[in-house]
Design a protein around this motif. Structure first.
Motif, PDB file in Angstrom:
ATOM      1  N   GLU A 209       0.822  -1.218   0.000  1.00 43.31           N
ATOM      2  CA  GLU A 209       0.000   0.000   0.000  1.00 43.31           C
ATOM      3  C   GLU A 209       0.854   1.265   0.000  1.00 43.31           C
ATOM      4  OE1 GLU A 209      -3.269   1.904  -0.765  1.00 43.31           O
ATOM      5  OE2 GLU A 209      -3.207  -0.272  -0.602  1.00 43.31           O
ATOM      6  N   ASP A 210       1.955   1.273   0.733  1.00 39.85           N
ATOM      7  CA  ASP A 210       2.822   2.464   0.779  1.00 39.85           C
ATOM      8  C   ASP A 210       3.386   2.790  -0.598  1.00 39.85           C
ATOM      9  OD1 ASP A 210       2.361   2.665   3.482  1.00 39.85           O
ATOM     10  OD2 ASP A 210       4.252   1.688   4.052  1.00 39.85           O
ATOM     11  N   PHE A 211       3.867   1.768  -1.308  1.00 39.45           N
ATOM     12  CA  PHE A 211       4.414   1.982  -2.645  1.00 39.45           C
ATOM     13  C   PHE A 211       3.319   2.432  -3.607  1.00 39.45           C
ATOM     14  CE2 PHE A 211       5.804   0.930  -6.899  1.00 39.45           C
ATOM     15  CZ  PHE A 211       7.143   1.294  -6.895  1.00 39.45           C
ATOM     16  N   ARG A 212       2.138   1.843  -3.495  1.00 35.84           N
ATOM     17  CA  ARG A 212       1.020   2.229  -4.368  1.00 35.84           C
ATOM     18  C   ARG A 212       0.665   3.703  -4.191  1.00 35.84           C
ATOM     19  NH1 ARG A 212      -1.625  -1.949  -6.906  1.00 35.84           N
ATOM     20  NH2 ARG A 212      -1.061  -4.023  -6.178  1.00 35.84           N
ATOM     21  N   GLN A 213       0.628   4.151  -2.939  1.00 43.23           N
ATOM     22  CA  GLN A 213       0.316   5.561  -2.675  1.00 43.23           C
ATOM     23  C   GLN A 213       1.403   6.473  -3.221  1.00 43.23           C
ATOM     24  OE1 GLN A 213      -0.387   5.814   1.530  1.00 43.23           O
ATOM     25  NE2 GLN A 213      -2.366   4.758   1.411  1.00 43.23           N
ATOM     26  N   ALA A 214       2.654   6.107  -3.017  1.00 44.52           N
ATOM     27  CA  ALA A 214       3.763   6.905  -3.534  1.00 44.52           C
ATOM     28  C   ALA A 214       3.754   6.933  -5.058  1.00 44.52           C
ATOM     29  CB  ALA A 214       5.094   6.361  -3.020  1.00 44.52           C
TER      30      ALA A 214
ATOM     31  N   GLN B  96       1.201   9.328  -6.375  1.00 42.58           N
ATOM     32  CA  GLN B  96       1.589  10.732  -6.244  1.00 42.58           C
ATOM     33  C   GLN B  96       2.675  11.125  -7.235  1.00 42.58           C
ATOM     34  OE1 GLN B  96       2.664  11.194  -2.145  1.00 42.58           O
ATOM     35  NE2 GLN B  96       0.558  10.936  -1.415  1.00 42.58           N
TER      36      GLN B  96
ATOM     37  N   THR C 299       9.195  -3.252  -0.879  1.00 40.55           N
ATOM     38  CA  THR C 299       8.102  -2.577  -1.598  1.00 40.55           C
ATOM     39  C   THR C 299       7.094  -3.531  -2.232  1.00 40.55           C
ATOM     40  OG1 THR C 299       9.411  -2.473  -3.635  1.00 40.55           O
ATOM     41  CG2 THR C 299       9.527  -0.567  -2.146  1.00 40.55           C
TER      42      THR C 299
END
Length: 184
Positions: free
Chosen positions: A43-48, A51, A149
């Motif tokens: 989820e963190d990589f998807r959000q980054a 953006q 990631t």
């Protein structure tokens, strides 16, 4: 050319034809697995990536962060080929042909299944699965997947299921062919 009855006498599909159809579908899935996600971003990589979608994930292979959310074997092969062409290690010289062989074997399995060759389909289906498991082992051993990631995508699991279904359909088809010969 072998004669395969297309009906069971009551207007339904014969068991041999049904087995052949299942075999072809499973073989097609083995081929499409090459394009399904082997690595899926957390989820963190998807959000980054959402953006900053145009930031390079692997510039030498032309893969941006948005492209790297779900990585297929084709994309991994592109990355490894680009790294290998830059002269960054010998492991990539071995890995790219192994990844390519998974796709070539799967295409051969599809051809054999479409031609109604259950034994050849099963043998090469098992070989395709063995190559797939070799890739999984290599990715795990080198820390490619899982990593900070990315986690495993759905493709390795789909690969196992498709190979098992293919072998089961091949056995079913062989049994139906023998049953038809015994009746004749």
């Amino acid at each position: 050319m072998e004669n395969v009855r297309t009906t069971d006498g009551g207007g339904g599909v014969s068991q041999a034809l049904a087995a052949r159809i299942v075999m072809v579908v499973a073989a097609a899935v083995l081929l499409t697995v090459f394009f399904l996600p082997w690595g899926s971003a957390g989820e963190d990589f998807r959000q980054a990536a959402a953006q900053m979608p145009d930031v390079w994930f692997a510039e030498e292979a032309g893969i941006t962060a948005a492209d790297a959310v779900d990585l297929s074997l084709l994309e991994y092969a592109r990355v490894y080929l680009a790294i290998g062409q830059m002269g960054s290690g010998n492991a990539f010289v071995i890995l790219v042909p192994i990844i390519g062989s998974a796709a070539v074997l799967a295409a051969f399995v599809l051809l054999l299944a479409a031609l109604g060759k259950p034994i050849g389909s099963a043998v090469f289906g098992v070989l395709t699965l063995a190559v797939s498991r070799l890739i999984v082992w290599d990715f795990t051993d080198r820390g490619v997947l899982p990593n900070a990631t990315h986690e495993w995508g759905m493709a390795p699991v789909v690969h196992i299921v498709a190979a098992v279904v293919l072998v089961a359909a091949a056995v079913w088809m062989v049994m139906e062919k023998r049953r038809a010969r015994a009746k004749a």
